[in-house]
Motif scaffolding. Structure first.
Motif, PDB file in Angstrom:
ATOM      1  N   PRO A  38      39.973 -33.964 -18.199  1.00 27.33           N
ATOM      2  CA  PRO A  38      40.224 -34.591 -16.895  1.00 27.33           C
ATOM      3  C   PRO A  38      40.118 -33.648 -15.705  1.00 27.33           C
ATOM      4  CG  PRO A  38      42.275 -34.256 -18.091  1.00 27.33           C
ATOM      5  CD  PRO A  38      41.167 -33.956 -19.057  1.00 27.33           C
ATOM      6  N   ASP A  39      40.164 -32.335 -15.967  1.00 24.26           N
ATOM      7  CA  ASP A  39      40.112 -31.376 -14.862  1.00 24.26           C
ATOM      8  C   ASP A  39      38.758 -30.696 -14.730  1.00 24.26           C
ATOM      9  OD1 ASP A  39      40.378 -30.020 -17.269  1.00 24.26           O
ATOM     10  OD2 ASP A  39      41.551 -28.383 -16.392  1.00 24.26           O
ATOM     11  N   MET A  40      37.720 -31.250 -15.381  1.00 24.68           N
ATOM     12  CA  MET A  40      36.389 -30.644 -15.324  1.00 24.68           C
ATOM     13  C   MET A  40      35.339 -31.678 -14.960  1.00 24.68           C
ATOM     14  SD  MET A  40      36.398 -28.082 -18.621  1.00 24.68           S
ATOM     15  CE  MET A  40      37.770 -26.941 -18.880  1.00 24.68           C
ATOM     16  N   ALA A  41      34.313 -31.242 -14.230  1.00 22.95           N
ATOM     17  CA  ALA A  41      33.211 -32.122 -13.870  1.00 22.95           C
ATOM     18  C   ALA A  41      31.913 -31.330 -13.817  1.00 22.95           C
ATOM     19  CB  ALA A  41      33.468 -32.778 -12.513  1.00 22.95           C
ATOM     20  N   VAL A  42      30.864 -31.841 -14.463  1.00 23.15           N
ATOM     21  CA  VAL A  42      29.535 -31.246 -14.375  1.00 23.15           C
ATOM     22  C   VAL A  42      28.877 -31.792 -13.115  1.00 23.15           C
ATOM     23  CG1 VAL A  42      27.271 -31.037 -15.449  1.00 23.15           C
ATOM     24  CG2 VAL A  42      29.339 -30.991 -16.874  1.00 23.15           C
ATOM     25  N   VAL A  43      28.606 -30.920 -12.157  1.00 22.64           N
ATOM     26  CA  VAL A  43      28.095 -31.375 -10.859  1.00 22.64           C
ATOM     27  C   VAL A  43      26.575 -31.269 -10.748  1.00 22.64           C
ATOM     28  CG1 VAL A  43      30.246 -30.847  -9.681  1.00 22.64           C
ATOM     29  CG2 VAL A  43      28.470 -29.087  -9.833  1.00 22.64           C
ATOM     30  N   ALA A  44      25.936 -30.505 -11.654  1.00 24.30           N
ATOM     31  CA  ALA A  44      24.476 -30.382 -11.606  1.00 24.30           C
ATOM     32  C   ALA A  44      23.991 -29.748 -12.902  1.00 24.30           C
ATOM     33  CB  ALA A  44      24.032 -29.543 -10.410  1.00 24.30           C
ATOM     34  N   GLU A  45      22.692 -29.945 -13.185  1.00 23.84           N
ATOM     35  CA  GLU A  45      22.072 -29.357 -14.368  1.00 23.84           C
ATOM     36  C   GLU A  45      20.740 -28.733 -13.979  1.00 23.84           C
ATOM     37  OE1 GLU A  45      21.907 -31.923 -17.765  1.00 23.84           O
ATOM     38  OE2 GLU A  45      23.797 -32.933 -17.247  1.00 23.84           O
ATOM     39  N   ALA A  46      20.487 -27.533 -14.504  1.00 23.38           N
ATOM     40  CA  ALA A  46      19.255 -26.809 -14.200  1.00 23.38           C
ATOM     41  C   ALA A  46      18.488 -26.542 -15.484  1.00 23.38           C
ATOM     42  CB  ALA A  46      19.576 -25.499 -13.497  1.00 23.38           C
ATOM     43  N   THR A  47      17.174 -26.546 -15.393  1.00 20.09           N
ATOM     44  CA  THR A  47      16.336 -26.279 -16.568  1.00 20.09           C
ATOM     45  C   THR A  47      15.587 -24.955 -16.453  1.00 20.09           C
ATOM     46  OG1 THR A  47      14.497 -27.529 -15.594  1.00 20.09           O
ATOM     47  CG2 THR A  47      16.032 -28.745 -17.006  1.00 20.09           C
ATOM     48  N   ASP A  63      20.312 -24.689 -18.678  1.00 23.12           N
ATOM     49  CA  ASP A  63      19.716 -24.521 -20.001  1.00 23.12           C
ATOM     50  C   ASP A  63      18.463 -25.379 -20.056  1.00 23.12           C
ATOM     51  OD1 ASP A  63      19.178 -24.812 -22.926  1.00 23.12           O
ATOM     52  OD2 ASP A  63      21.048 -23.672 -23.081  1.00 23.12           O
ATOM     53  N   ASP A  64      17.370 -24.852 -20.615  1.00 23.76           N
ATOM     54  CA  ASP A  64      16.125 -25.608 -20.630  1.00 23.76           C
ATOM     55  C   ASP A  64      16.058 -26.610 -21.783  1.00 23.76           C
ATOM     56  OD1 ASP A  64      15.969 -23.571 -22.502  1.00 23.76           O
ATOM     57  OD2 ASP A  64      13.802 -23.320 -22.282  1.00 23.76           O
ATOM     58  N   GLN A  65      17.064 -26.638 -22.647  1.00 21.75           N
ATOM     59  CA  GLN A  65      17.076 -27.582 -23.756  1.00 21.75           C
ATOM     60  C   GLN A  65      17.961 -28.788 -23.421  1.00 21.75           C
ATOM     61  OE1 GLN A  65      17.526 -25.910 -27.728  1.00 21.75           O
ATOM     62  NE2 GLN A  65      17.126 -23.856 -26.921  1.00 21.75           N
ATOM     63  N   THR A  66      17.359 -29.955 -23.421  1.00 27.26           N
ATOM     64  CA  THR A  66      18.064 -31.173 -23.036  1.00 27.26           C
ATOM     65  C   THR A  66      19.247 -31.454 -23.944  1.00 27.26           C
ATOM     66  OG1 THR A  66      16.001 -32.124 -22.202  1.00 27.26           O
ATOM     67  CG2 THR A  66      17.797 -33.655 -22.638  1.00 27.26           C
ATOM     68  N   LEU A  67      19.083 -31.272 -25.242  1.00 23.45           N
ATOM     69  CA  LEU A  67      20.167 -31.566 -26.183  1.00 23.45           C
ATOM     70  C   LEU A  67      21.352 -30.619 -26.010  1.00 23.45           C
ATOM     71  CD1 LEU A  67      18.266 -32.422 -29.497  1.00 23.45           C
ATOM     72  CD2 LEU A  67      19.464 -33.979 -27.963  1.00 23.45           C
ATOM     73  N   VAL A  68      21.065 -29.364 -25.678  1.00 27.45           N
ATOM     74  CA  VAL A  68      22.151 -28.400 -25.449  1.00 27.45           C
ATOM     75  C   VAL A  68      22.955 -28.818 -24.222  1.00 27.45           C
ATOM     76  CG1 VAL A  68      22.696 -26.032 -24.807  1.00 27.45           C
ATOM     77  CG2 VAL A  68      20.968 -26.473 -26.559  1.00 27.45           C
ATOM     78  N   ARG A  69      22.276 -29.158 -23.148  1.00 23.67           N
ATOM     79  CA  ARG A  69      22.979 -29.598 -21.942  1.00 23.67           C
ATOM     80  C   ARG A  69      23.798 -30.856 -22.214  1.00 23.67           C
ATOM     81  NH1 ARG A  69      17.975 -29.312 -19.754  1.00 23.67           N
ATOM     82  NH2 ARG A  69      18.104 -31.496 -19.050  1.00 23.67           N
ATOM     83  N   ALA A  70      23.210 -31.784 -22.954  1.00 23.87           N
ATOM     84  CA  ALA A  70      23.914 -33.030 -23.261  1.00 23.87           C
ATOM     85  C   ALA A  70      25.173 -32.751 -24.075  1.00 23.87           C
ATOM     86  CB  ALA A  70      22.985 -33.975 -24.028  1.00 23.87           C
ATOM     87  N   GLY A  71      25.080 -31.803 -25.012  1.00 23.37           N
ATOM     88  CA  GLY A  71      26.250 -31.459 -25.815  1.00 23.37           C
ATOM     89  C   GLY A  71      27.353 -30.846 -24.984  1.00 23.37           C
ATOM     90  N   PHE A  72      26.992 -29.907 -24.127  1.00 22.67           N
ATOM     91  CA  PHE A  72      27.992 -29.282 -23.262  1.00 22.67           C
ATOM     92  C   PHE A  72      28.597 -30.305 -22.300  1.00 22.67           C
ATOM     93  CE2 PHE A  72      25.847 -24.855 -23.588  1.00 22.67           C
ATOM     94  CZ  PHE A  72      26.511 -24.632 -24.792  1.00 22.67           C
ATOM     95  N   ARG A  73      27.731 -31.176 -21.750  1.00 26.60           N
ATOM     96  CA  ARG A  73      28.217 -32.178 -20.805  1.00 26.60           C
ATOM     97  C   ARG A  73      29.230 -33.115 -21.463  1.00 26.60           C
ATOM     98  NH1 ARG A  73      24.346 -35.729 -20.603  1.00 26.60           N
ATOM     99  NH2 ARG A  73      22.896 -34.202 -19.728  1.00 26.60           N
ATOM    100  N   SER A  74      28.938 -33.550 -22.681  1.00 26.61           N
ATOM    101  CA  SER A  74      29.851 -34.470 -23.363  1.00 26.61           C
ATOM    102  C   SER A  74      31.188 -33.812 -23.664  1.00 26.61           C
ATOM    103  CB  SER A  74      29.209 -34.977 -24.665  1.00 26.61           C
ATOM    104  OG  SER A  74      29.023 -33.927 -25.592  1.00 26.61           O
ATOM    105  N   ILE A  75      31.161 -32.525 -23.968  1.00 29.20           N
ATOM    106  CA  ILE A  75      32.409 -31.799 -24.237  1.00 29.20           C
ATOM    107  C   ILE A  75      33.242 -31.664 -22.971  1.00 29.20           C
ATOM    108  CG2 ILE A  75      33.368 -29.545 -24.874  1.00 29.20           C
ATOM    109  CD1 ILE A  75      30.961 -29.221 -26.767  1.00 29.20           C
ATOM    110  N   LEU A  76      32.602 -31.240 -21.892  1.00 30.61           N
ATOM    111  CA  LEU A  76      33.335 -31.000 -20.646  1.00 30.61           C
ATOM    112  C   LEU A  76      33.830 -32.297 -20.011  1.00 30.61           C
ATOM    113  CD1 LEU A  76      31.105 -28.201 -19.080  1.00 30.61           C
ATOM    114  CD2 LEU A  76      33.195 -27.940 -20.419  1.00 30.61           C
ATOM    115  N   HIS A  77      33.089 -33.373 -20.181  1.00 32.11           N
ATOM    116  CA  HIS A  77      33.476 -34.645 -19.565  1.00 32.11           C
ATOM    117  C   HIS A  77      34.727 -35.246 -20.206  1.00 32.11           C
ATOM    118  CE1 HIS A  77      29.559 -35.893 -17.270  1.00 32.11           C
ATOM    119  NE2 HIS A  77      30.270 -34.981 -16.656  1.00 32.11           N
ATOM    120  N   THR A  78      35.101 -34.744 -21.376  1.00 30.77           N
ATOM    121  CA  THR A  78      36.334 -35.244 -22.009  1.00 30.77           C
ATOM    122  C   THR A  78      37.582 -34.651 -21.362  1.00 30.77           C
ATOM    123  OG1 THR A  78      36.371 -33.472 -23.694  1.00 30.77           O
ATOM    124  CG2 THR A  78      35.136 -35.483 -24.216  1.00 30.77           C
TER     125      THR A  78
END
Length: 221
Positions: free
Chosen positions: A25-34, A8-23
């Motif tokens: 225990p069975d999920m990990a964000v391994v990379a981000e693309a813009t 996603d090219d929007q930093t805030l959108v990626r940050a929101g998704f990352r914070s949700i998924l990081h909660t």
């Protein structure tokens, strides 16, 4: 561990998704693309389980990036969920035909996002209910094209039965219960059906079944 790439090219959108998924225990964000180009490159590099792909990005858009990932046989196990701010039909049909396993709007609840990632990661397809209703209504309104005889002939009687149940919206668990078979057996049948028909996942099977007239309006619940 379910490995996810955020595109996603929007930093805030990626940050929101990352914070949700990081909660989880069975999920990990391994990379981000813009950009779409970066999404394709990072997917080839990391080979994640799921890519959350924005529909609108610089360079290649989400649909083009999805097509390129799906066409790469080395990335056959990667599942893509297309995300958009709008439930526009052109995006929906384009995403499914490009090979996406899910289509969700960005105003979803956090629990819906987590559920979607888990469903798609295990090999199922997922569409938002409002999107599914519009898809079925539109496809069903078209003139049905008879399904290719050779493709249908390749299916056994049991596979044809299960294909219709999948296209009618049943999960593997529901199919297993309906036919008094094990979940593993149902899953195996579905995999063979997709392989024989040359389809990537259940989302494409639903479209194929409606467009060919195998399933009629009102079957999907």
């Amino acid at each position: 561990m379910i490995r996810v790439i955020l595109a996603d090219d929007q930093t805030l959108v990626r940050a929101g998704f990352r914070s949700i998924l990081h909660t989880e225990p069975d999920m990990a964000v391994v990379a981000e693309a813009t950009t779409g180009t970066e999404a394709v490159r990072l997917t080839a590099e990391h080979r994640p389980d799921v890519v959350l792909m924005d529909i609108r990005m610089p360079e290649w858009d989400g649909l083009e990036a999805t097509r390129r990932i799906v066409s790469d046989q080395r990335l056959d196990a990667v599942r893509i969920v297309v995300l958009t701010t709008f439930e526009q039909d052109d995006y929906l049909y384009g995403a499914i035909r490009a090979g996406a396993s899910g289509f969700l709007v960005k105003d979803m609840e956090p629990t819906e996002l987590i559920h979607c990632v888990r469903v798609v990661a295990r090999g199922d397809a997922l569409l938002a209910p409002s999107v599914t209703r519009r898809l079925i209504a539109d496809v069903a309104a078209r003139k049905a094209v008879p399904p290719p005889a050779a493709e249908l002939a390749s299916l056994t009687a049991r596979e044809t039965e299960i294909m219709d149940l999948v296209a009618a919206g049943m999960s593997n668990e529901e199919i297993a219960s309906c036919l008094a078979i094990s979940h593993a057996t149902a899953k195996t049948h579905v995999s063979r059906i997709l392989s024989k028909l040359g389809l990537r996942d259940r989302a494409q099977l639903v479209v194929w079944a409606y467009e060919s007239g195998r399933i009629q309006p009102g079957w999907l619940r």
